[in-house]
Motif scaffolding. Structure first.
Motif, PDB file in Angstrom:
ATOM      1  N   GLU A  99      -7.956   0.931  -1.210  1.00 23.84           N
ATOM      2  CA  GLU A  99      -7.498  -0.272  -0.531  1.00 23.84           C
ATOM      3  C   GLU A  99      -7.253  -1.374  -1.570  1.00 23.84           C
ATOM      4  N   VAL A 100      -6.213  -2.151  -1.362  1.00 24.86           N
ATOM      5  CA  VAL A 100      -5.898  -3.243  -2.288  1.00 24.86           C
ATOM      6  C   VAL A 100      -5.647  -4.515  -1.498  1.00 24.86           C
ATOM      7  N   LYS A 101      -5.806  -5.628  -2.184  1.00 24.26           N
ATOM      8  CA  LYS A 101      -5.470  -6.928  -1.623  1.00 24.26           C
ATOM      9  C   LYS A 101      -4.704  -7.686  -2.711  1.00 24.26           C
ATOM     10  N   CYS A 102      -3.395  -7.732  -2.540  1.00 26.45           N
ATOM     11  CA  CYS A 102      -2.561  -8.332  -3.569  1.00 26.45           C
ATOM     12  C   CYS A 102      -1.323  -8.947  -2.934  1.00 26.45           C
ATOM     13  N   GLN A 103      -0.483  -9.504  -3.774  1.00 29.77           N
ATOM     14  CA  GLN A 103       0.735 -10.156  -3.290  1.00 29.77           C
ATOM     15  C   GLN A 103       1.835  -9.128  -3.089  1.00 29.77           C
ATOM     16  N   ARG A 104       2.362  -9.078  -1.883  1.00 33.02           N
ATOM     17  CA  ARG A 104       3.448  -8.144  -1.589  1.00 33.02           C
ATOM     18  C   ARG A 104       4.727  -8.572  -2.316  1.00 33.02           C
ATOM     19  N   PRO A 105       5.478  -7.641  -2.940  1.00 33.89           N
ATOM     20  CA  PRO A 105       6.700  -8.032  -3.660  1.00 33.89           C
ATOM     21  C   PRO A 105       7.757  -8.558  -2.705  1.00 33.89           C
ATOM     22  N   SER A 106       8.386  -9.678  -3.076  1.00 34.02           N
ATOM     23  CA  SER A 106       9.456 -10.236  -2.245  1.00 34.02           C
ATOM     24  C   SER A 106      10.770  -9.553  -2.569  1.00 34.02           C
ATOM     25  N   ASN A 107      11.731  -9.694  -1.673  1.00 33.82           N
ATOM     26  CA  ASN A 107      13.009  -8.996  -1.822  1.00 33.82           C
ATOM     27  C   ASN A 107      13.848  -9.520  -2.968  1.00 33.82           C
ATOM     28  N   ASP A 108      13.601 -10.761  -3.427  1.00 33.37           N
ATOM     29  CA  ASP A 108      14.437 -11.328  -4.474  1.00 33.37           C
ATOM     30  C   ASP A 108      13.866 -11.127  -5.874  1.00 33.37           C
ATOM     31  N   VAL A 109      12.818 -10.306  -6.019  1.00 38.04           N
ATOM     32  CA  VAL A 109      12.219 -10.021  -7.318  1.00 38.04           C
ATOM     33  C   VAL A 109      12.655  -8.638  -7.770  1.00 38.04           C
ATOM     34  N   GLU A 110      13.150  -8.538  -9.017  1.00 43.64           N
ATOM     35  CA  GLU A 110      13.528  -7.227  -9.544  1.00 43.64           C
ATOM     36  C   GLU A 110      12.290  -6.345  -9.642  1.00 43.64           C
ATOM     37  N   MET A 111      12.441  -5.094  -9.155  1.00 43.25           N
ATOM     38  CA  MET A 111      11.279  -4.211  -9.131  1.00 43.25           C
ATOM     39  C   MET A 111      10.804  -3.855 -10.535  1.00 43.25           C
ATOM     40  N   SER A 112      11.699  -3.913 -11.517  1.00 47.64           N
ATOM     41  CA  SER A 112      11.283  -3.600 -12.879  1.00 47.64           C
ATOM     42  C   SER A 112      10.290  -4.633 -13.403  1.00 47.64           C
ATOM     43  N   ALA A 113      10.291  -5.830 -12.787  1.00 44.64           N
ATOM     44  CA  ALA A 113       9.418  -6.899 -13.264  1.00 44.64           C
ATOM     45  C   ALA A 113       8.157  -7.060 -12.424  1.00 44.64           C
ATOM     46  N   TRP A 114       7.982  -6.255 -11.352  1.00 43.42           N
ATOM     47  CA  TRP A 114       6.863  -6.467 -10.451  1.00 43.42           C
ATOM     48  C   TRP A 114       5.584  -5.864 -11.012  1.00 43.42           C
ATOM     49  N   THR A 115       4.504  -6.614 -10.953  1.00 45.12           N
ATOM     50  CA  THR A 115       3.182  -6.123 -11.315  1.00 45.12           C
ATOM     51  C   THR A 115       2.198  -6.553 -10.235  1.00 45.12           C
TER      52      THR A 115
ATOM     53  N   GLU B 291       2.477   6.503  -7.821  1.00 49.67           N
ATOM     54  CA  GLU B 291       1.736   5.567  -6.982  1.00 49.67           C
ATOM     55  C   GLU B 291       2.607   5.125  -5.815  1.00 49.67           C
ATOM     56  N   GLU B 292       2.080   5.240  -4.629  1.00 46.74           N
ATOM     57  CA  GLU B 292       2.777   4.773  -3.424  1.00 46.74           C
ATOM     58  C   GLU B 292       2.003   3.577  -2.865  1.00 46.74           C
ATOM     59  N   TRP B 293       2.641   2.414  -2.925  1.00 47.72           N
ATOM     60  CA  TRP B 293       2.035   1.175  -2.436  1.00 47.72           C
ATOM     61  C   TRP B 293       2.505   0.936  -1.010  1.00 47.72           C
ATOM     62  N   ARG B 294       1.561   0.868  -0.115  1.00 50.10           N
ATOM     63  CA  ARG B 294       1.892   0.688   1.307  1.00 50.10           C
ATOM     64  C   ARG B 294       1.203  -0.569   1.822  1.00 50.10           C
ATOM     65  N   PHE B 295       2.005  -1.439   2.406  1.00 51.63           N
ATOM     66  CA  PHE B 295       1.475  -2.695   2.925  1.00 51.63           C
ATOM     67  C   PHE B 295       1.526  -2.686   4.447  1.00 51.63           C
ATOM     68  N   SER B 296       0.459  -3.148   5.047  1.00 46.76           N
ATOM     69  CA  SER B 296       0.396  -3.184   6.514  1.00 46.76           C
ATOM     70  C   SER B 296       1.096  -4.403   7.058  1.00 46.76           C
TER      71      SER B 296
ATOM     72  N   ASP C 140      -2.116 -10.237   0.896  1.00 51.98           N
ATOM     73  CA  ASP C 140      -1.577  -9.095   1.624  1.00 51.98           C
ATOM     74  C   ASP C 140      -2.477  -7.877   1.461  1.00 51.98           C
ATOM     75  N   THR C 141      -2.733  -7.179   2.568  1.00 52.17           N
ATOM     76  CA  THR C 141      -3.602  -6.008   2.560  1.00 52.17           C
ATOM     77  C   THR C 141      -2.761  -4.738   2.572  1.00 52.17           C
ATOM     78  N   GLY C 142      -3.168  -3.771   1.761  1.00 43.10           N
ATOM     79  CA  GLY C 142      -2.441  -2.505   1.717  1.00 43.10           C
ATOM     80  C   GLY C 142      -3.273  -1.431   1.067  1.00 43.10           C
ATOM     81  N   SER C 143      -2.625  -0.333   0.761  1.00 42.46           N
ATOM     82  CA  SER C 143      -3.316   0.783   0.124  1.00 42.46           C
ATOM     83  C   SER C 143      -2.415   1.389  -0.947  1.00 42.46           C
TER      84      SER C 143
END
Length: 593
Positions: A535-551, A588-593, A557-560
């Protein structure tokens, strides 16, 4: 009159919530009664559709949800769009993409420009000219050529061809068609349409001026210079597909080497297929306009013809040191007060007048001054005589897809004739292209139109391998070999398959490349470690952010995260001892509820 193409803009960004921004009050009230479009799913209750993003057909003027009627492209990149019914009704119609607006990439601190107006420091367009007063600027020694001499033969025989700018003073023999010197901005409006939006640059601040269309620009142009409130510039009006395009034909050499012209399938330039539109630009600059230092996007080359008026170019050679200085300067917040020429080896001045045409090669850094009102036609093109390595943000529209079309055509040529020999510069450029495509293989989404008929990895690697053979390079592995020698293999006879080669094929699968023999491993062990979930609690990536830059960033936001590991270990004996290769692949598959 051509319809306004503002329909691709998100309506929330324009301060409205429906496609009625350009409709009458009666039409708007009717539209607001329903949030459906003609392409909405028939099944009721579908809440997943984005009902805020609308697009209007440029033929029938009917509005659609982009999620219902659009494709996977970003709607903001669409230049001209037609619904399915209108495309079927007229096969000549084509959905096209906007060419990138050639705007400055400068970092701009937040300033109160209105407040700075009184001092005349930030918004004075003449400051760029004053900045270079007293600076050492060299007169150009670039070639002046006859139009008939600018040819494929010139490219192949002259090692310096297309490595520095050339000027063709008269169009005779150039194989080019352009409007005469009596052609005006009013004629541009007549052919293109006064409602067409244009990207206008405020020269004083080098920033865009929103809300302009071609009709408003023509009214501004007609004013006396003293009556204009500001100095403005238009450098990115692409006119393909309009009546004006019929008046323009790029130089013969440009048409002969242009990748879009020669490699993009003609069947995919119409019937709803987007394609790069950067070949026919109209540039309109008023007196005192200045375009600050820049490199044309995608490392493309440029042809530039003066219909009327005058332009002064300032060039900096694209040496490694100069390019490094340009990157430092363009990333600086004080670049508006720093003369780039002080940071490089030399600045070269070229003056173009009515009837002159210039071809600017890949990568040259340049700025442009407009001493008087000037009308220009030009365009960008990629070619096989110089392929530059580019950051993604500066690339050609649909750059990767275009590269696949180019590679596919060259690969078919190589397969058809085992003795194919390319000019040295083309051979070197195609090796760069092949290496780029191999690096892109893992990023491609399967099913792309350019690659779905075959295995993209096989195409890229076979293309690179055949280029090495054609260039006379001996390579016993995928990444081996030396720089191209442009030689030719003496023997192309197929050898009989030996029993050892047969056993190799049985162990490793079919060998893809002729004469390639991999070294055998004594043992190969593969493992798949069971998936782990946390389980993770982090910031969900927004649509306007390049995925190559997401960390992973802390957030609410809660997810797994489901992690799967695959390992492969290979071992073999060597004369010195043992060689072991361990490969681990982590998914890694990041899934947000």
């Amino acid at each position: 009159m051509v319809a306004s193409r503002r329909s691709t803009r998100n309506k929330k960004a324009e301060g409205t919530s429906s496609p009625g921004a350009e409709e009458t009050k009666e039409e708007k009230s009717q539209t607001n009664e329903s949030s459906t479009c003609p392409a909405c799913p028939k099944e009721p209750g579908d809440t997943e559709i984005d009902r805020d993003n609308w697009i209007r057909c440029d033929a029938c003027k009917v509005w659609y949800h982009w999620a219902c009627a659009g494709s996977r492209e970003d709607s903001s990149t669409i230049d001209k769009w037609f619904c399915l019914e209108c495309l079927k009704a007229d096969p000549k119609r084509a959905i096209t993409l906007k060419g990138p607006a050639r705007k400055s990439d400068r970092k701009r601190p937040q300033r109160d420009y209105a407040g700075l107006n009184s001092s005349g420091v930030e918004t004075d367009p003449e400051r760029f000219i004053r900045m270079m007063e007293g600076k050492p600027i060299k007169a150009d020694k670039f070639k002046r050529m006859n139009g008939a001499d600018v040819s494929i033969e010139w490219l192949n025989e002259d090692e310096t061809a297309m490595t520095e700018p050339i000027v063709v003073e008269t169009p005779d023999g150039f194989g080019m068609k352009m409007p005469g010197s009596d052609f005006t901005v009013e004629d541009v409006v007549e052919d293109v349409g006064d409602a067409i939006p244009v990207d206008v640059i405020d020269v004083g601040t080098q920033s865009p001026c929103p809300g302009w269309n071609l009709g408003k620009w023509a009214d501004y142009w007609a004013l006396e210079p003293s009556a204009r409130d500001k100095v403005r510039n238009v450098i990115s009006l692409e006119v393909s597909g309009t009546p004006l395009a019929d008046r323009i034909l790029p130089p013969r050499l440009v048409r002969e080497i242009d990748w879009v012209e020669n490699f993009w399938p003609s069947t995919r330039k119409g019937k709803g297929h987007p394609y790069p539109k950067v070949q026919l630009y109209c540039l309109m600059g008023v007196a005192s306009a200045w375009t600050d230092w820049h490199i044309d996007f995608a490392g493309s080359s440029v042809y530039y013809h003066i219909v009327s008026g005058k332009k002064v170019f300032y060039f900096i050679r694209p040496t490694p040191a100069n390019l490094t200085a340009y990157e430092r300067w363009s990333g600086s917040e004080i670049q508006g007060q720093v003369w780039l020429g002080d940071m490089v080896d030399e600045v070269i001045k070229v003056t173009l007048t009515e009837g002159n045409t210039m071809i600017i090669p890949t990568g040259w850094i340049h700025a442009v001054h407009t001493p008087e009102d000037t009308l220009v036609f030009g365009g960008n093109f990629l070619h096989s005589y110089n392929i530059a390595t580019l950051p993604r943000k500066f690339r050609f529209p649909l750059f990767t897809k275009l590269c696949w079309y180019v590679a596919d055509k060259y690969l078919r040529d190589l397969k058809a004739s085992s003795g194919t020999i390319f000019p040295p510069r083309v051979a070197a450029s195609l090796v760069k292209l092949a290496d780029f495509l191999v690096s892109e293989v893992r990023k491609l989404e399967w099913g792309d139109d350019a690659t779905k008929k075959t295995d993209a990895a096989a195409v890229a690697r076979e293309f690179r391998w055949r280029l090495r053979l054609a260039n006379g390079v001996a390579s016993d592995d995928e990444d081996g070999g030396k720089a191209p020698t442009n030689g030719r293999n003496k023997s192309n006879k197929r050898k009989r398959q030996t029993s050892e080669e047969t056993s190799t094929a049985e162990e490793y699968g079919p060998v893809r490349f002729k004469n390639f023999k991999p070294r055998r491993w004594d043992n190969i062990e593969q493992k798949t470690i069971p998936a782990e979930s946390r389980e993770v609690k982090c910031q969900r990536p927004s649509n306007d952010v390049e995925m190559s830059a997401w960390t992973e960033v802390e957030g609410d936001d809660t997810g797994s995260v489901v992690t799967t590991r695959h390992t492969m270990t290979k071992v073999r004996r060597t004369p010195e001892g043992v060689e072991r290769e361990h490969i681990e692949r982590v998914l890694e598959e990041w899934r947000f509820s």
